[in-house]
Design a protein around this motif. Structure first.
Motif, PDB file in Angstrom:
ATOM      1  N   VAL A  46      -9.103  -2.784 -44.493  1.00 39.23           N
ATOM      2  CA  VAL A  46      -9.583  -3.472 -43.289  1.00 39.23           C
ATOM      3  C   VAL A  46     -10.016  -2.397 -42.285  1.00 39.23           C
ATOM      4  O   VAL A  46      -9.273  -1.438 -42.039  1.00 39.23           O
ATOM      5  CB  VAL A  46      -8.484  -4.365 -42.683  1.00 39.23           C
ATOM      6  CG1 VAL A  46      -8.985  -5.045 -41.413  1.00 39.23           C
ATOM      7  CG2 VAL A  46      -8.026  -5.402 -43.709  1.00 39.23           C
ATOM      8  N   MET A  68       5.544   0.388 -42.672  1.00 40.20           N
ATOM      9  CA  MET A  68       6.330   1.228 -41.763  1.00 40.20           C
ATOM     10  C   MET A  68       6.213   0.688 -40.335  1.00 40.20           C
ATOM     11  O   MET A  68       6.515   1.398 -39.370  1.00 40.20           O
ATOM     12  CB  MET A  68       5.873   2.680 -41.854  1.00 40.20           C
ATOM     13  CG  MET A  68       6.121   3.259 -43.250  1.00 40.20           C
ATOM     14  SD  MET A  68       6.324   5.025 -43.262  1.00 40.20           S
ATOM     15  CE  MET A  68       4.749   5.562 -42.651  1.00 40.20           C
ATOM     16  N   TYR A  78       6.476   8.774 -34.960  1.00 39.53           N
ATOM     17  CA  TYR A  78       5.803   7.621 -35.575  1.00 39.53           C
ATOM     18  C   TYR A  78       6.084   6.374 -34.733  1.00 39.53           C
ATOM     19  O   TYR A  78       7.229   6.137 -34.337  1.00 39.53           O
ATOM     20  CB  TYR A  78       6.298   7.422 -37.014  1.00 39.53           C
ATOM     21  CG  TYR A  78       5.359   6.566 -37.831  1.00 39.53           C
ATOM     22  CD1 TYR A  78       4.263   7.126 -38.487  1.00 39.53           C
ATOM     23  CD2 TYR A  78       5.529   5.184 -37.896  1.00 39.53           C
ATOM     24  CE1 TYR A  78       3.381   6.329 -39.200  1.00 39.53           C
ATOM     25  CE2 TYR A  78       4.647   4.385 -38.604  1.00 39.53           C
ATOM     26  CZ  TYR A  78       3.571   4.974 -39.255  1.00 39.53           C
ATOM     27  OH  TYR A  78       2.697   4.188 -39.946  1.00 39.53           O
TER      28      TYR A  78
HETATM   29  P1  AMP Z   1       1.996   1.724 -43.751  1.00 37.95           P
HETATM   30  O1  AMP Z   1       2.678   0.888 -42.708  1.00 37.95           O
HETATM   31  O2  AMP Z   1       1.007   2.681 -43.199  1.00 37.95           O
HETATM   32  O3  AMP Z   1       2.983   2.362 -44.701  1.00 37.95           O
HETATM   33  O4  AMP Z   1       1.151   0.716 -44.639  1.00 37.95           O
HETATM   34  C1  AMP Z   1       1.757  -0.393 -45.253  1.00 37.95           C
HETATM   35  C2  AMP Z   1       0.763  -1.041 -46.172  1.00 37.95           C
HETATM   36  O5  AMP Z   1      -0.368  -1.487 -45.419  1.00 37.95           O
HETATM   37  C3  AMP Z   1       0.224  -0.101 -47.272  1.00 37.95           C
HETATM   38  O6  AMP Z   1       0.114  -0.823 -48.475  1.00 37.95           O
HETATM   39  C4  AMP Z   1      -1.132   0.271 -46.726  1.00 37.95           C
HETATM   40  O7  AMP Z   1      -2.063   0.630 -47.733  1.00 37.95           O
HETATM   41  C5  AMP Z   1      -1.547  -1.020 -46.050  1.00 37.95           C
HETATM   42  N1  AMP Z   1      -2.587  -0.746 -45.052  1.00 37.95           N
HETATM   43  C6  AMP Z   1      -2.523   0.112 -44.013  1.00 37.95           C
HETATM   44  N2  AMP Z   1      -3.708   0.149 -43.359  1.00 37.95           N
HETATM   45  C7  AMP Z   1      -4.536  -0.695 -44.025  1.00 37.95           C
HETATM   46  C8  AMP Z   1      -5.895  -1.077 -43.845  1.00 37.95           C
HETATM   47  N3  AMP Z   1      -6.648  -0.596 -42.877  1.00 37.95           N
HETATM   48  N4  AMP Z   1      -6.425  -1.968 -44.722  1.00 37.95           N
HETATM   49  C9  AMP Z   1      -5.668  -2.461 -45.744  1.00 37.95           C
HETATM   50  N5  AMP Z   1      -4.383  -2.135 -45.953  1.00 37.95           N
HETATM   51  C10 AMP Z   1      -3.823  -1.259 -45.101  1.00 37.95           C
END
Ligand code: AMP
Length: 278
Positions: free
Chosen positions: A176, A30, A71
């Motif tokens: 991470v 996102m 967001y």
């Molecule tokens: P999002 O943009 O929040 O929808 O996340 C996109 C992808 O990044 C998803 O697969 C999340 O699980 C992954 N993601 C977000 N934060 C982390 C993190 N701290 N460590 C590993 N993967 C992450």
């Protein structure tokens, strides 16, 4: 690197890459990209010849009272990070490209969507399964990379792919964290200094749980200790603390192959999630 806004452009770029014999890796996001996302990107780059990253704040996975409007949207900075990492294509569609007038197609999956986040956010996973299915179809990816940070989402996507015989392979990537232990999240931007400090109780409580589990403590005692650690921070409010089967996310049984500890809690008004396999 190309930044495309239309389905047609992405399809053409991927078709050209495939025609040259390249394997395609896909990282759905996102946006507001941080090192968590970039680790998914690097994993895709290491495993596939051509990497597509989507940057799309998906309206259908937000509830009516959630943070869709506020967001963070940082496409220029996201594109710069992706370019540096050797991403081939960013797909950044407008909502109307994904959900045009008259749109009415939904992908729903039962079971693992009905507990925890599914209870707290009733329409969330229908939005996730729908947008991921559309993005898998648009990108024609061989592999798609998902973070363990959103553990239940990873389970839901694996189940969607299995139940609907999709050909994409789902590759999980470890969480991470910042140096102080806080799991990286785009929503950490909402935290005040004090809330951020308070939120460290989440990773602290996961470490307490891991130590207790190693020493043979029972799950009820672990849950109590985790709850106490989070409740020791006045700025935190627990949504759930769950110790469940790592595959089904239901009660742990004799057949369970792994136990996962899943946390959701508010730091002020920001809802954070974290987890660990025990
Ligand atoms: P999002 O943009 O929040 O929808 O996340 C996109 C992808 O990044 C998803 O697969 C999340 O699980 C992954 N993601 C977000 N934060 C982390 C993190 N701290 N460590 C590993 N993967 C992450």
């Amino acid at each position: 690197m190309k930044v495309f806004n239309t389905v047609k452009e992405v399809r053409e770029a991927v078709a050209a890459a495939k025609a040259r014999g390249k394997s395609v890796g896909f990282v759905p996001t996102m946006g507001a990209l941080h090192e968590g996302h970039m680790t998914l990107v690097r994993t895709s780059r290491a495993m596939c010849d051509f990497t597509v990253v989507s940057v799309f704040v998906n309206p259908t996975q937000f509830g009516p009272t959630e943070d869709f409007d506020k967001y963070p949207r940082t496409l220029d900075a996201d594109a710069e990070k992706c370019e540096k990492e050797g991403v081939d294509v960013i797909f950044a569609p407008a909502p109307s490209e994904m959900y045009p007038e008259g749109y009415d197609g939904w992908v729903t999956v039962g079971g693992v969507t009905e507990v925890l986040e599914g209870e707290a956010r009733p329409t969330h996973f229908r939005g996730v399964t729908t947008v991921c299915t559309k993005l898998f179809n648009i990108t024609g990816a061989d592999k798609a990379f998902f973070g363990r940070k959103d553990y239940q989402q990873l389970c839901v996507i694996k189940k969607t792919v299995r139940d609907l015989n999709m050909s994409v392979e789902i590759v999980p990537v470890d969480i991470v964290r910042d140096v102080d232990g806080l799991a990286l999240s785009s929503r950490n931007k909402y935290l005040s200094g004090d809330e951020r400090k308070a939120a460290l109780c989440l990773s602290r409580s996961l470490n307490i749980a891991k130590d207790m589990y190693k020493e043979g403590a029972d799950l009820a005692a672990i849950k109590e200790a985790v709850t106490k650690e989070i409740e020791s921070e006045p700025l935190m409010k627990i949504d759930y603390v769950a110790l469940v089967d790592g595959d089904t996310l239901r009660e742990v049984t004799a057949e369970s192959e792994g136990v996962v500890l899943l946390l959701a809690a508010y730091a002020g008004s920001t809802r954070l999630i974290d987890n660990t396999l025990l």
